[in-house]
Design a protein around this motif. Sequence first.
Motif, PDB file in Angstrom:
ATOM      1  N   VAL A  43      40.537  27.079  74.855  1.00  0.00           N
ATOM      2  CA  VAL A  43      39.134  27.453  74.283  1.00  0.00           C
ATOM      3  C   VAL A  43      38.991  28.753  73.686  1.00  0.00           C
ATOM      4  CG1 VAL A  43      36.773  28.350  75.489  1.00  0.00           C
ATOM      5  CG2 VAL A  43      37.672  26.141  75.976  1.00  0.00           C
ATOM      6  N   PHE A  44      38.190  29.009  72.760  1.00  0.00           N
ATOM      7  CA  PHE A  44      38.013  30.382  72.029  1.00  0.00           C
ATOM      8  C   PHE A  44      36.455  30.495  71.750  1.00  0.00           C
ATOM      9  CE2 PHE A  44      37.884  33.671  69.040  1.00  0.00           C
ATOM     10  CZ  PHE A  44      39.094  34.408  69.247  1.00  0.00           C
ATOM     11  N   ASP A  45      36.009  31.308  72.201  1.00  0.00           N
ATOM     12  CA  ASP A  45      34.766  31.584  71.919  1.00  0.00           C
ATOM     13  C   ASP A  45      33.944  32.193  70.614  1.00  0.00           C
ATOM     14  OD1 ASP A  45      31.702  32.411  72.372  1.00  0.00           O
ATOM     15  OD2 ASP A  45      31.938  33.363  74.275  1.00  0.00           O
ATOM     16  N   VAL A  46      33.552  31.743  69.870  1.00  0.00           N
ATOM     17  CA  VAL A  46      33.243  32.415  68.259  1.00  0.00           C
ATOM     18  C   VAL A  46      31.934  32.869  68.225  1.00  0.00           C
ATOM     19  CG1 VAL A  46      35.044  30.858  67.099  1.00  0.00           C
ATOM     20  CG2 VAL A  46      32.417  30.105  67.251  1.00  0.00           C
ATOM     21  N   SER A  47      31.293  33.164  69.523  1.00  0.00           N
ATOM     22  CA  SER A  47      30.090  33.860  69.555  1.00  0.00           C
ATOM     23  C   SER A  47      30.467  35.309  70.010  1.00  0.00           C
ATOM     24  CB  SER A  47      28.814  33.239  70.743  1.00  0.00           C
ATOM     25  OG  SER A  47      29.329  33.652  71.823  1.00  0.00           O
ATOM     26  N   VAL A  48      29.401  36.241  69.691  1.00  0.00           N
ATOM     27  CA  VAL A  48      29.504  37.786  69.844  1.00  0.00           C
ATOM     28  C   VAL A  48      29.187  37.774  71.522  1.00  0.00           C
ATOM     29  CG1 VAL A  48      28.932  40.162  69.514  1.00  0.00           C
ATOM     30  CG2 VAL A  48      29.342  38.471  67.540  1.00  0.00           C
ATOM     31  N   VAL A  49      29.878  38.479  72.386  1.00  0.00           N
ATOM     32  CA  VAL A  49      29.499  38.517  73.720  1.00  0.00           C
ATOM     33  C   VAL A  49      29.560  40.090  74.118  1.00  0.00           C
ATOM     34  CG1 VAL A  49      30.304  38.042  76.141  1.00  0.00           C
ATOM     35  CG2 VAL A  49      29.968  36.135  74.769  1.00  0.00           C
ATOM     36  N   PRO A  50      28.543  40.833  74.563  1.00  0.00           N
ATOM     37  CA  PRO A  50      28.691  42.172  74.921  1.00  0.00           C
ATOM     38  C   PRO A  50      29.813  42.297  75.893  1.00  0.00           C
ATOM     39  CG  PRO A  50      26.476  41.314  75.241  1.00  0.00           C
ATOM     40  CD  PRO A  50      27.163  40.142  75.054  1.00  0.00           C
TER      41      PRO A  50
ATOM     42  N   LEU B   8      41.598  37.513  71.210  1.00  0.00           N
ATOM     43  CA  LEU B   8      42.549  37.210  70.382  1.00  0.00           C
ATOM     44  C   LEU B   8      44.073  37.193  70.943  1.00  0.00           C
ATOM     45  CD1 LEU B   8      41.898  38.296  66.810  1.00  0.00           C
ATOM     46  CD2 LEU B   8      42.079  36.013  67.284  1.00  0.00           C
ATOM     47  N   GLU B   9      44.257  38.333  71.677  1.00  0.00           N
ATOM     48  CA  GLU B   9      45.353  38.612  72.326  1.00  0.00           C
ATOM     49  C   GLU B   9      45.747  37.681  73.436  1.00  0.00           C
ATOM     50  OE1 GLU B   9      45.451  42.682  74.193  1.00  0.00           O
ATOM     51  OE2 GLU B   9      47.341  42.202  75.237  1.00  0.00           O
ATOM     52  N   THR B  10      44.709  37.462  74.143  1.00  0.00           N
ATOM     53  CA  THR B  10      44.934  36.592  75.181  1.00  0.00           C
ATOM     54  C   THR B  10      44.991  35.146  75.068  1.00  0.00           C
ATOM     55  OG1 THR B  10      43.086  37.947  76.458  1.00  0.00           O
ATOM     56  CG2 THR B  10      43.718  35.869  77.433  1.00  0.00           C
ATOM     57  N   VAL B  11      44.242  34.807  73.947  1.00  0.00           N
ATOM     58  CA  VAL B  11      44.600  33.081  73.572  1.00  0.00           C
ATOM     59  C   VAL B  11      45.959  33.189  72.768  1.00  0.00           C
ATOM     60  CG1 VAL B  11      43.815  31.679  72.027  1.00  0.00           C
ATOM     61  CG2 VAL B  11      42.056  32.761  73.625  1.00  0.00           C
ATOM     62  N   THR B  12      46.323  34.200  72.191  1.00  0.00           N
ATOM     63  CA  THR B  12      47.710  34.141  71.537  1.00  0.00           C
ATOM     64  C   THR B  12      48.589  33.799  72.660  1.00  0.00           C
ATOM     65  OG1 THR B  12      47.052  35.444  69.652  1.00  0.00           O
ATOM     66  CG2 THR B  12      49.392  35.302  69.952  1.00  0.00           C
ATOM     67  N   ASN B  13      48.692  34.756  73.602  1.00  0.00           N
ATOM     68  CA  ASN B  13      49.516  34.439  74.869  1.00  0.00           C
ATOM     69  C   ASN B  13      49.598  33.444  75.587  1.00  0.00           C
ATOM     70  OD1 ASN B  13      50.815  37.029  74.184  1.00  0.00           O
ATOM     71  ND2 ASN B  13      49.025  38.095  75.505  1.00  0.00           N
TER      72      ASN B  13
ATOM     73  N   ALA C  21      43.904  20.231  80.951  1.00  0.00           N
ATOM     74  CA  ALA C  21      43.758  21.495  81.611  1.00  0.00           C
ATOM     75  C   ALA C  21      42.856  22.295  80.494  1.00  0.00           C
ATOM     76  CB  ALA C  21      44.949  22.078  82.106  1.00  0.00           C
ATOM     77  N   VAL C  22      41.776  22.693  80.892  1.00  0.00           N
ATOM     78  CA  VAL C  22      41.024  23.329  79.681  1.00  0.00           C
ATOM     79  C   VAL C  22      41.287  24.953  80.432  1.00  0.00           C
ATOM     80  CG1 VAL C  22      38.578  24.169  79.174  1.00  0.00           C
ATOM     81  CG2 VAL C  22      39.053  21.723  79.717  1.00  0.00           C
ATOM     82  N   VAL C  23      41.748  25.670  79.421  1.00  0.00           N
ATOM     83  CA  VAL C  23      42.135  27.079  79.333  1.00  0.00           C
ATOM     84  C   VAL C  23      41.405  27.991  78.480  1.00  0.00           C
ATOM     85  CG1 VAL C  23      44.270  26.506  80.619  1.00  0.00           C
ATOM     86  CG2 VAL C  23      44.163  26.915  78.145  1.00  0.00           C
ATOM     87  N   GLY C  24      41.335  29.331  78.705  1.00  0.00           N
ATOM     88  CA  GLY C  24      40.790  30.439  77.900  1.00  0.00           C
ATOM     89  C   GLY C  24      40.693  31.726  78.710  1.00  0.00           C
ATOM     90  N   LEU C  25      40.273  32.584  77.905  1.00  0.00           N
ATOM     91  CA  LEU C  25      40.149  33.996  78.492  1.00  0.00           C
ATOM     92  C   LEU C  25      39.265  33.716  79.923  1.00  0.00           C
ATOM     93  CD1 LEU C  25      40.172  36.973  78.334  1.00  0.00           C
ATOM     94  CD2 LEU C  25      38.151  36.962  76.910  1.00  0.00           C
ATOM     95  N   SER C  26      39.654  34.590  80.946  1.00  0.00           N
ATOM     96  CA  SER C  26      39.178  34.280  82.333  1.00  0.00           C
ATOM     97  C   SER C  26      39.300  35.676  83.066  1.00  0.00           C
ATOM     98  CB  SER C  26      39.610  32.983  82.991  1.00  0.00           C
ATOM     99  OG  SER C  26      39.522  32.008  82.523  1.00  0.00           O
ATOM    100  N   GLY C  27      38.465  35.785  83.849  1.00  0.00           N
ATOM    101  CA  GLY C  27      38.608  36.970  84.614  1.00  0.00           C
ATOM    102  C   GLY C  27      37.278  37.768  85.150  1.00  0.00           C
TER     103      GLY C  27
ATOM    104  N   LYS D   5      34.199  27.645  79.177  1.00  0.00           N
ATOM    105  CA  LYS D   5      35.121  26.504  79.683  1.00  0.00           C
ATOM    106  C   LYS D   5      34.282  25.351  80.688  1.00  0.00           C
ATOM    107  CE  LYS D   5      37.970  29.383  81.725  1.00  0.00           C
ATOM    108  NZ  LYS D   5      37.170  30.570  81.434  1.00  0.00           N
ATOM    109  N   SER D   6      33.721  25.831  81.400  1.00  0.00           N
ATOM    110  CA  SER D   6      32.766  25.202  82.494  1.00  0.00           C
ATOM    111  C   SER D   6      31.569  24.365  81.529  1.00  0.00           C
ATOM    112  CB  SER D   6      32.120  25.998  83.446  1.00  0.00           C
ATOM    113  OG  SER D   6      32.935  26.541  84.133  1.00  0.00           O
ATOM    114  N   CYS D   7      30.979  24.927  80.707  1.00  0.00           N
ATOM    115  CA  CYS D   7      29.969  24.183  79.971  1.00  0.00           C
ATOM    116  C   CYS D   7      30.522  22.899  79.149  1.00  0.00           C
ATOM    117  CB  CYS D   7      29.330  25.106  79.095  1.00  0.00           C
ATOM    118  SG  CYS D   7      28.036  26.298  79.891  1.00  0.00           S
ATOM    119  N   LEU D   8      31.743  23.328  78.638  1.00  0.00           N
ATOM    120  CA  LEU D   8      32.443  22.220  77.859  1.00  0.00           C
ATOM    121  C   LEU D   8      32.907  20.943  78.792  1.00  0.00           C
ATOM    122  CD1 LEU D   8      33.970  21.537  74.995  1.00  0.00           C
ATOM    123  CD2 LEU D   8      35.932  22.319  76.432  1.00  0.00           C
ATOM    124  N   CYS D   9      33.312  21.548  79.983  1.00  0.00           N
ATOM    125  CA  CYS D   9      33.697  20.318  80.760  1.00  0.00           C
ATOM    126  C   CYS D   9      32.291  19.402  81.319  1.00  0.00           C
ATOM    127  CB  CYS D   9      34.332  20.948  82.067  1.00  0.00           C
ATOM    128  SG  CYS D   9      36.041  21.722  81.642  1.00  0.00           S
ATOM    129  N   ASN D  10      31.519  20.513  81.808  1.00  0.00           N
ATOM    130  CA  ASN D  10      30.086  19.700  82.102  1.00  0.00           C
ATOM    131  C   ASN D  10      29.756  18.685  81.049  1.00  0.00           C
ATOM    132  OD1 ASN D  10      27.246  21.007  83.585  1.00  0.00           O
ATOM    133  ND2 ASN D  10      27.734  18.996  83.157  1.00  0.00           N
TER     134      ASN D  10
END
Length: 270
Positions: A164-171, A179-184, A18-24, A36-41
């Motif tokens: 998954v943790f995105d290390v690029s800057v996203v507006p 960090l909070e979401t991934v920690t949880n 299962a591939v997981v990470g910040l979503s919504g 997540k999707s690009c990694l799976c693709n």
Amino acid sequence: MEKQYVKKTDIPRYINVAVVGLSGAEKEKGAVGVGKSCLCNRFMRSSSNDFEEDHNSLLSNSDFSGRVVNNDNFLYWGEVIKTSTEGTEYTFRVIEQTEFIDDSTFQPFNGVKMDPYIKRCVATKIESAEKLMYICRSQLGIEEKFEQKVLPSGKFNVDGFLCVFDVSVVPGRSIEKQLETVTNILKNIKDTTKPVVLVTTKNDELNESYVQEVQKLVSRKEFKKAIPIVETSACLNVNVDAAFIALAHIIDRFKGRTKIVPYLESVKDY
Ligand code: GTP
Ligand code: MG
């Protein structure tokens, strides 16, 4: 009568991931998703002709209830065989846990009835009747024109997680939020007792301070053993297979050494 031994290598090793990470919605994840999707693709269909960047989770009502999404908040990416460097063949089945957004209200589908993502995404028993493999966005609504593979019936038991943790800057998304979401999510994965690998995405656009934050995160005392990190870029196809194989090795209790090459070293071979 002589006993028939099946060689270990002849038995397919199924690894359900299962591939997981910040979503919504955009207010949760910012202008774009964490990858997540690009990694799976890239993992499922690695040739450059089959790689698409657009797997936007904004859907019409009819696409949400079609057989690919099937009224779920996860996608079944299908099955693929990969061979590790030591020669073990693994058959991976991959799901992506995400959150689909209604394109007329910009709210999550089934919003009120659902558990929050951080809880829901760590489910280890997955079921969805007659759900079809997802290939690409243009497949939605015209499923019969694409290859049709069904999520195996009965329970799909998750063997391990790629978080998954995105290390690029996203507006629109702060590092603190991610960090909070991934920690949880990692805490909830720990409670399942299933293995996890932390996959950093978009290293081709990395922000050095984010990379350092991730290193601090995985070594936190509450995780007991440091969580392995694999640094990837789906766009450049760097370390994508390595992330899944690293997880398979933990699931398989592989006794040898799993070679994890840092992004900057891997990208040199690209
Ligand atoms: P949701 O499922 O909607 O939560 O998003 P996601 O986590 O599946 O993200 P997705 O894979 O859809 O990626 C979102 C966007 O990030 C893509 O459309 C790409 O523009 C960008 N992206 C994904 N992977 C990479 C990468 O390896 N490098 C770069 N530079 N951008 C990437
Ligand atoms: Mg997605």
